[in-house]
Every structure is written in structure tokens, then in C-alpha cells.
Write a protein that holds these residues in place. Structure first.
Motif, mmCIF file in Angstrom:
data_model
loop_
_atom_site.group_PDB
_atom_site.id
_atom_site.type_symbol
_atom_site.label_atom_id
_atom_site.label_comp_id
_atom_site.label_asym_id
_atom_site.label_seq_id
_atom_site.Cartn_x
_atom_site.Cartn_y
_atom_site.Cartn_z
ATOM 1 N N UNK A 60 73.177 50.221 52.398
ATOM 2 C CA UNK A 60 73.165 51.432 53.227
ATOM 3 C C UNK A 60 72.900 52.676 52.380
ATOM 4 N N UNK A 61 73.409 52.650 51.183
ATOM 5 C CA UNK A 61 73.231 53.821 50.315
ATOM 6 C C UNK A 61 71.789 53.927 49.836
ATOM 7 N N UNK A 62 71.168 52.755 49.630
ATOM 8 C CA UNK A 62 69.755 52.795 49.212
ATOM 9 C C UNK A 62 68.862 53.300 50.330
ATOM 10 N N UNK A 63 69.239 53.058 51.567
ATOM 11 C CA UNK A 63 68.444 53.495 52.722
ATOM 12 C C UNK A 63 68.725 54.954 53.075
ATOM 13 N N UNK A 64 70.001 55.356 52.957
ATOM 14 C CA UNK A 64 70.395 56.705 53.423
ATOM 15 C C UNK A 64 71.157 57.414 52.310
ATOM 16 N N UNK A 65 70.529 57.459 51.161
ATOM 17 C CA UNK A 65 71.183 58.046 49.997
ATOM 18 C C UNK A 65 71.610 59.483 50.200
ATOM 19 N N UNK A 66 70.749 60.280 50.875
ATOM 20 C CA UNK A 66 71.085 61.681 51.067
ATOM 21 C C UNK A 66 72.315 61.845 51.973
ATOM 22 N N UNK A 67 72.356 61.069 53.065
ATOM 23 C CA UNK A 67 73.490 61.167 54.001
ATOM 24 C C UNK A 67 74.800 60.685 53.367
#
Length: 474
Positions: A410-417
Motif C-alpha cells: 500500500x505504501x508503494x502505491x500511495x506513498x504520498x498519502x
């Protein structure tokens, strides 16, 4: 000797203590505070007039430590209070072996011996107790009765008077003093002593009044007093005994009115048929009906009314209390001494088992309460460590160790969020939530969800309750 059916009624009128009450204790646990000190609880039970409860408490202590001196002494006192002199002697003898110079143990053993009608030995123990520091007034009640059983009414009255000077409201001392005065022929003095108690409707005082009148020659008045506190058939059965009291010696009167015992050679002719063992001087005629069975030990109910039970032998024969029964080989129809001792032993064993059963039940209840209290404390700690908080769930998984991989994905996909956010987890049904947060409020969590969904992150808000454990993922 012990006169059977009629004498049991006499003993009841005399106010004999009831059978050991330990067997009545089952089912009385109820809700109560957690017991921290059984000894303190036992003393409290004695103080509020519940010796059976106290005996059960002391037995709990003795089950854990058979050599506890205070528990042995307390158990002896409680056993005496419920009318079990044999058990009291057992406890006091064990206490005496532990502490041979304990005055209170000597005094308790003396009181038990008085109940066993051994006044000479009891008086020696009372003297030893006072020599060891027990205050004379503390043994005065039973020392007075011991003197009465020895026929020394003057000394008995001095003991009762000593106690009444220290404790003016001691009702039992007043009743015994009145009976002692009547034994020595002072009817007016005896009735004057009883008068305040009679005005308070003290049932034992009314019984004592019947004996005072009988011992001083007023058979009609004694019979009227008996009718006032006993059912008619029992008062009728007492009539010959009340008529016979004036002819007894002083010591014999004491045994009769306090313990229901008449001397064998003083059994009147008209009572021979009612005595299980008639005297040689008063043998019944050949046509005299067989003697009635020995009655069970006397007891009073909660209202002070006497309760008479027919012996099991009579019940098996289907006979009424005053009916004759077929005798045994000796022809007297009463249990032998060995049978009576065996019966008493069984009764005592049953009472002890009942007391132990209640003690075990109380222990289990106390342990259950302690466990519940511990669980409540743990729950309070958990709530304090995990208050109600606000989160956002971004994923879930049935296998908890895989949540780390899910977080990385999830962090790789939505790192900014997810930048600056830390992962947490909590179980939910058969799976585990992957959470971020906590957020300051539910509105803050909802605002983040709105923003994340707009950016393509599927998530929703979650509120954990107080005490719900939420762990941080490594």
C-alpha cells in the motif's frame, strides 16, 4: 440417670441448648464482601450471635493450620455455644497441648465440663484459669452453675452476683441466679430477679419461672407457667416432674432444671412406667404397659417453642410418642449405651461434614470473587492503556504476519498519502485490520478517508472501543 420422653420435655423447659447447628448452615452463603481474614470474620459472627457461622469459619482456619491456637480456642467456644460440649472439649484439649498455661483455654475446658455435668473437675479448671490471669467475672457464669451442681447454692449465687455487677444486663446470669435462689428456698427473691425479664417477654425466663414455682412447692403455679410456654400435651407430661422437684436435694434440682436429669433412686412410683430403666424400689406392676422409647435430643425452634422428636426406634415400630413398643432383649425398649454413643458420633460427624462443606463452598465463592475482582482490575488497566481511538482501515488479512507485506504494498502505491503514517493492527472476527492513525477525532478520520478515496486509496474510518487492544506493526 436420664429420664426419657418426659424428661426431654423437662430439659426443654429448662432451656437446654439445641443440637449442633452446623448442619443448618448449608445454602446460607449469599452475597458478602471478600473474606480477607477468616479469624476476624469468625469473631464477628460470634459477636452478632451466630456461633454456627463462627464454627464454620474457624474450621476453615483449622483445615489450613490444625495447630492455630486462636482458631482452636474460638472453635471450642463456638461449639459450646451451639450445644456440642464433646466437640468443644476436643478443641480445647488440642489447644491445651499447644499452650498448657493459657488461662482462657482452661476456662473454656471448664465450661465444657460443666455441660458434661462434671462440676468438681470444672471448678479446678476455673481456679487454674483465674490463677493464670483470667478475670473472675469471666468464668463466673459457669462456675456458678458448677457450684449449683455441687449443691453449694450460696457460692453459686455469689458468682452470679459478681457477673451481674460487671454486666447488669446478662440475662442468663439473672435466670441462673433465680433458679439457684429457688433451689435454696427463696421463692420471693427468685421471682424478683426474674420479673424484669418476664416483663420483656423473655421465653427462657418464663421457663425458669415454672421451675422456681415447682422447686418452692407451688405445683399449680408451676403447671400454669408450663402451659404458658409449652403445648398442652407437653405441659401435661411435665406435671409429675414438676410435682417431684421440691423433694429433690439442691444438687439434684440443679441437674434436673438445667439438664433434665433426675437421680435414679428419686424416680416417683407413678413415673416408673415412663422410665426406660425403672429403679428396684419402684418396679412397675406386671400389667404395666411397656416403657416408651427414649426421645431424641431436645431443641427449640426460632420462636422459642420446644420441638420434640421421637426416637427412630419408635418411628420404625409405628408408635406414637406415648405408646408402648416392643422391647429389645433387655426389655427396656431403649437403645443401648453403645448404640447411643454411635448415634452421637454419627451426628457429630455429620455436623462436622456440613461445616466443612460450607467452609469449602465459602472458599470457592471467595476465590471466585477474587478472580472476578482481578479480571475487573485487568480490564480497567486495559481500558486505561487502550482508550477509545479513531483510525482509518486501509486493508485486512487473515494471516497477521502478512500485514507487513500488505503495508509495504500500500505504501508503494500511495506513498504520498501514507507518508508520515504508522501501521497498526487489531483483530476483527476471523481477520486482522490494517490501520493507520490514530486521528484526533472521528471528523479528522473521515476527512482523511475523503481525501484518500479521491486519490484512489480504498479505505474507511474505524473507531476502537476502550480496552480494545491495538498493536503497532514492526
Amino acid at each position: 440417670m436420664k429420664i426419657f420422653l418426659h424428661i426431654s420435655a423437662l430439659a426443654l423447659l429448662a432451656g437446654l441448648p439445641a443440637l449442633p447447628a452446623a448442619a443448618q448452615m448449608d445454602g446460607q452463603l449469599g452475597e458478602e464482601p471478600l473474606i480477607v481474614d477468616p479469624m476476624s470474620s469468625a469473631r464477628d459472627a460470634m459477636a452478632r450471635g451466630d456461633p454456627a457461622e463462627a464454627l464454620a469459619r474457624y474450621l476453615r482456619v483449622l483445615a489450613r493450620d490444625p495447630g492455630d491456637l486462636d482458631a482452636l480456642s474460638g472453635a471450642g467456644s463456638a461449639a459450646l455455644a451451639v450445644g456440642d460440649a464433646d466437640a468443644a472439649i476436643n478443641f480445647y484439649v488440642r489447644a491445651e497441648k499447644i499452650s498448657p498455661r493459657d488461662g482462657r483455654v482452661k476456662a473454656g475446658l471448664g465450661s465444657a465440663l460443666v455441660q458434661k455435668e462434671q462440676p468438681r473437675a470444672a471448678l479446678r479448671l476455673f481456679d487454674t484459669a483465674t490463677d493464670l490471669g483470667v478475670a473472675p467475672y469471666e468464668v463466673a457464669l459457669d462456675r456458678g452453675l458448677a457450684y449449683d451442681l455441687r449443691g453449694d447454692n450460696r457460692k453459686a449465687q455469689a458468682e452470679y452476683a459478681l457477673l451481674l455487677r460487671v454486666r447488669p444486663n446478662e440475662a442468663e446470669a439473672s435466670r441462673r441466679l433465680a433458679l439457684s435462689l429457688a433451689m435454696s428456698g427463696d421463692r420471693a427473691g427468685a421471682l424478683a430477679i426474674l420479673d424484669p425479664l418476664l416483663r420483656k417477654r423473655d421465653i427462657p425466663a418464663w421457663r425458669a419461672r415454672a421451675f422456681v414455682l415447682a422447686m418452692t412447692g407451688d405445683s399449680a403455679g408451676a403447671q400454669a407457667a408450663a402451659y404458658a410456654v409449652l403445648p398442652r400435651y407437653q405441659a401435661d407430661a411435665l406435671k409429675p416432674f414438676l410435682e417431684r422437684l421440691p423433694s429433690l436435694k439442691s444438687a439434684e434440682k440443679a441437674a434436673a432444671v438445667h439438664f433434665g436429669h433426675f437421680p435414679e433412686d428419686k424416680v416417683p412410683l407413678e413415673m416408673a412406667a415412663s422410665s426406660p430403666v425403672a429403679s428396684v424400689k419402684a418396679s412397675p406392676a406386671p400389667n404395666t404397659p411397656p416403657p416408651p422409647p427414649k426421645s431424641a435430643k431436645p431443641a427449640f425452634d426460632s420462636t422459642g417453642r420446644l420441638v420434640m422428636k421421637v426416637d427412630t426406634l419408635a418411628a420404625k415400630a409405628g408408635s406414637a410418642p406415648m405408646a408402648g413398643i416392643a422391647g429389645d432383649a433387655s426389655g427396656d425398649g431403649a437403645p443401648t449405651a453403645a448404640e447411643q454413643r454411635a448415634s452421637d458420633a454419627r451426628s457429630l460427624a455429620e455436623d462436622r461434614r456440613a461445616a466443612q462443606k460450607k467452609a469449602a463452598a465459602e472458599k470457592a465463592a471467595a476465590e471466585k470473587k477474587a478472580k472476578a475482582k482481578e479480571e475487573a482490575q485487568e480490564a480497567a488497566k486495559a481500558k486505561k492503556a487502550n482508550p477509545s481511538r479513531y483510525w482509518v482501515q486501509i486493508a485486512s488479512g487473515s494471516y497477521k504476519p502478512d500485514l507487513d507485506k500488505e503495508w509495504d504494498k500500500q505504501k508503494s502505491r500511495h506513498g504520498k498519502l501514507l507518508s508520515g503514517k504508522s501501521p497498526w493492527t487489531t483483530p476483527f472476527k476471523a481477520t486482522n485490520r490494517l490501520l493507520i492513525g490514530p486521528f484526533a477525532s472521528s471528523d479528522a478520520a473521515q476527512d482523511y478517508v475523503n481525501e484518500a478515496r479521491a486519490a484512489g486509496l480504498s479505505c474507511f474510518p474505524v473507531t476502537t472501543s476502550a480496552g480494545q487492544k491495538v498493536e503497532r506493526l514492526n
